[in-house]
Design a protein around this motif. Structure first.
Motif, PDB file in Angstrom:
ATOM      1  N   MET A   1       0.859  -1.181   0.000  1.00  0.00           N
ATOM      2  CA  MET A   1       0.000   0.000   0.000  1.00  0.00           C
ATOM      3  C   MET A   1       0.899   1.237   0.000  1.00  0.00           C
ATOM      4  O   MET A   1       1.192   1.811   1.042  1.00  0.00           O
ATOM      5  CB  MET A   1      -0.933  -0.032   1.209  1.00  0.00           C
ATOM      6  CG  MET A   1      -1.800  -1.276   1.273  1.00  0.00           C
ATOM      7  SD  MET A   1      -2.840  -1.506  -0.189  1.00  0.00           S
ATOM      8  CE  MET A   1      -3.933  -0.130  -0.060  1.00  0.00           C
ATOM      9  N   LEU A   2       1.333   1.598  -1.169  1.00  0.00           N
ATOM     10  CA  LEU A   2       2.308   2.666  -1.317  1.00  0.00           C
ATOM     11  C   LEU A   2       1.681   4.047  -1.226  1.00  0.00           C
ATOM     12  O   LEU A   2       0.551   4.254  -1.677  1.00  0.00           O
ATOM     13  CB  LEU A   2       3.012   2.523  -2.669  1.00  0.00           C
ATOM     14  CG  LEU A   2       3.741   1.210  -2.911  1.00  0.00           C
ATOM     15  CD1 LEU A   2       4.241   1.159  -4.348  1.00  0.00           C
ATOM     16  CD2 LEU A   2       4.876   1.048  -1.929  1.00  0.00           C
ATOM     17  N   PRO A   3       2.426   4.994  -0.674  1.00  0.00           N
ATOM     18  CA  PRO A   3       1.963   6.377  -0.731  1.00  0.00           C
ATOM     19  C   PRO A   3       2.034   6.872  -2.178  1.00  0.00           C
ATOM     20  O   PRO A   3       2.798   6.344  -2.986  1.00  0.00           O
ATOM     21  CB  PRO A   3       2.947   7.141   0.147  1.00  0.00           C
ATOM     22  CG  PRO A   3       3.925   6.161   0.663  1.00  0.00           C
ATOM     23  CD  PRO A   3       3.652   4.833   0.066  1.00  0.00           C
ATOM     24  N   GLY A   4       1.236   7.863  -2.498  1.00  0.00           N
ATOM     25  CA  GLY A   4       1.225   8.424  -3.838  1.00  0.00           C
ATOM     26  C   GLY A   4      -0.187   8.610  -4.348  1.00  0.00           C
ATOM     27  O   GLY A   4      -1.139   8.695  -3.572  1.00  0.00           O
ATOM     28  N   ARG A   5      -0.318   8.653  -5.665  1.00  0.00           N
ATOM     29  CA  ARG A   5      -1.610   8.895  -6.309  1.00  0.00           C
ATOM     30  C   ARG A   5      -2.361   7.584  -6.517  1.00  0.00           C
ATOM     31  O   ARG A   5      -1.887   6.698  -7.214  1.00  0.00           O
ATOM     32  CB  ARG A   5      -1.394   9.557  -7.662  1.00  0.00           C
ATOM     33  CG  ARG A   5      -0.860  10.958  -7.584  1.00  0.00           C
ATOM     34  CD  ARG A   5      -0.508  11.464  -8.958  1.00  0.00           C
ATOM     35  NE  ARG A   5      -1.601  11.199  -9.890  1.00  0.00           N
ATOM     36  CZ  ARG A   5      -2.080  12.068 -10.750  1.00  0.00           C
ATOM     37  NH1 ARG A   5      -1.545  13.250 -10.849  1.00  0.00           N
ATOM     38  NH2 ARG A   5      -3.063  11.741 -11.541  1.00  0.00           N
TER      39      ARG A   5
END
Length: 160
Positions: free
Chosen positions: A122-126
């Motif tokens: 669950m990566l940060p970003g858009r």
């Protein structure tokens, strides 16, 4: 529960075969993302409008207009609105829910994901949520979108 995004809108028949995109920016590490999506009405209840729409499609798409009985249009009832979801994370495509139901709950985490979606980091970003408006057969169709992180579900979608 930590709400990350809410939206609601109205689409009309002229919106059919189009897409609505929402971008949810996640700046920190999260464990899961939940999406509650609903729209209404589901079905067109007006029989005369349904008949007109179905017969128009039969005339357009049937090779031989005379090959179907005048009452064949009833086999296509009920006519339904259809809006579906696709999700892309910072690392690419995370799934699609092209289901016929008008209320969907989707959850994505590293360990699991709702059927049709891909579990993973669950990566940060858009994070991009796309509503595909396949068909609107009623005068209008309203939708609600709620995106949150955490385990608890917001029981009251009407608060959007």
């Amino acid at each position: 529960m930590h709400t990350r995004y809410t939206a609601e809108g109205t689409v009309t028949p002229s919106c059919s075969k189009s897409h609505i995109t929402y971008v949810v920016n996640i700046d920190d590490k999260i464990t899961n993302l939940n999406i509650d999506f609903s729209y209404e009405p589901k079905c067109l209840d007006d029989m005369e409008i349904s008949k007109h729409l179905i017969q128009g499609c039969l005339n357009t798409y049937c090779k031989d207009v005379n090959s179907y009985n005048q009452e064949d249009w009833k086999a296509y009832l009920p006519l339904k609105n259809l809006l579906t979801l696709s999700i892309d994370g910072p690392d690419g495509f995370r799934g699609a829910a092209h289901r016929l139901v008008n209320h969907q709950q989707i959850s994505i985490s590293k360990e699991s994901a709702t059927y049709g979606f891909i579990k993973g980091d669950m990566l940060p970003g858009r994070w991009i949520i796309t509503i595909s408006v396949h068909a609107v057969v009623t005068d209008h169709c309203t939708y609600k979108l709620h995106v949150w992180e955490g385990e608890s579900r917001d029981e009251d979608m009407d608060t959007l």
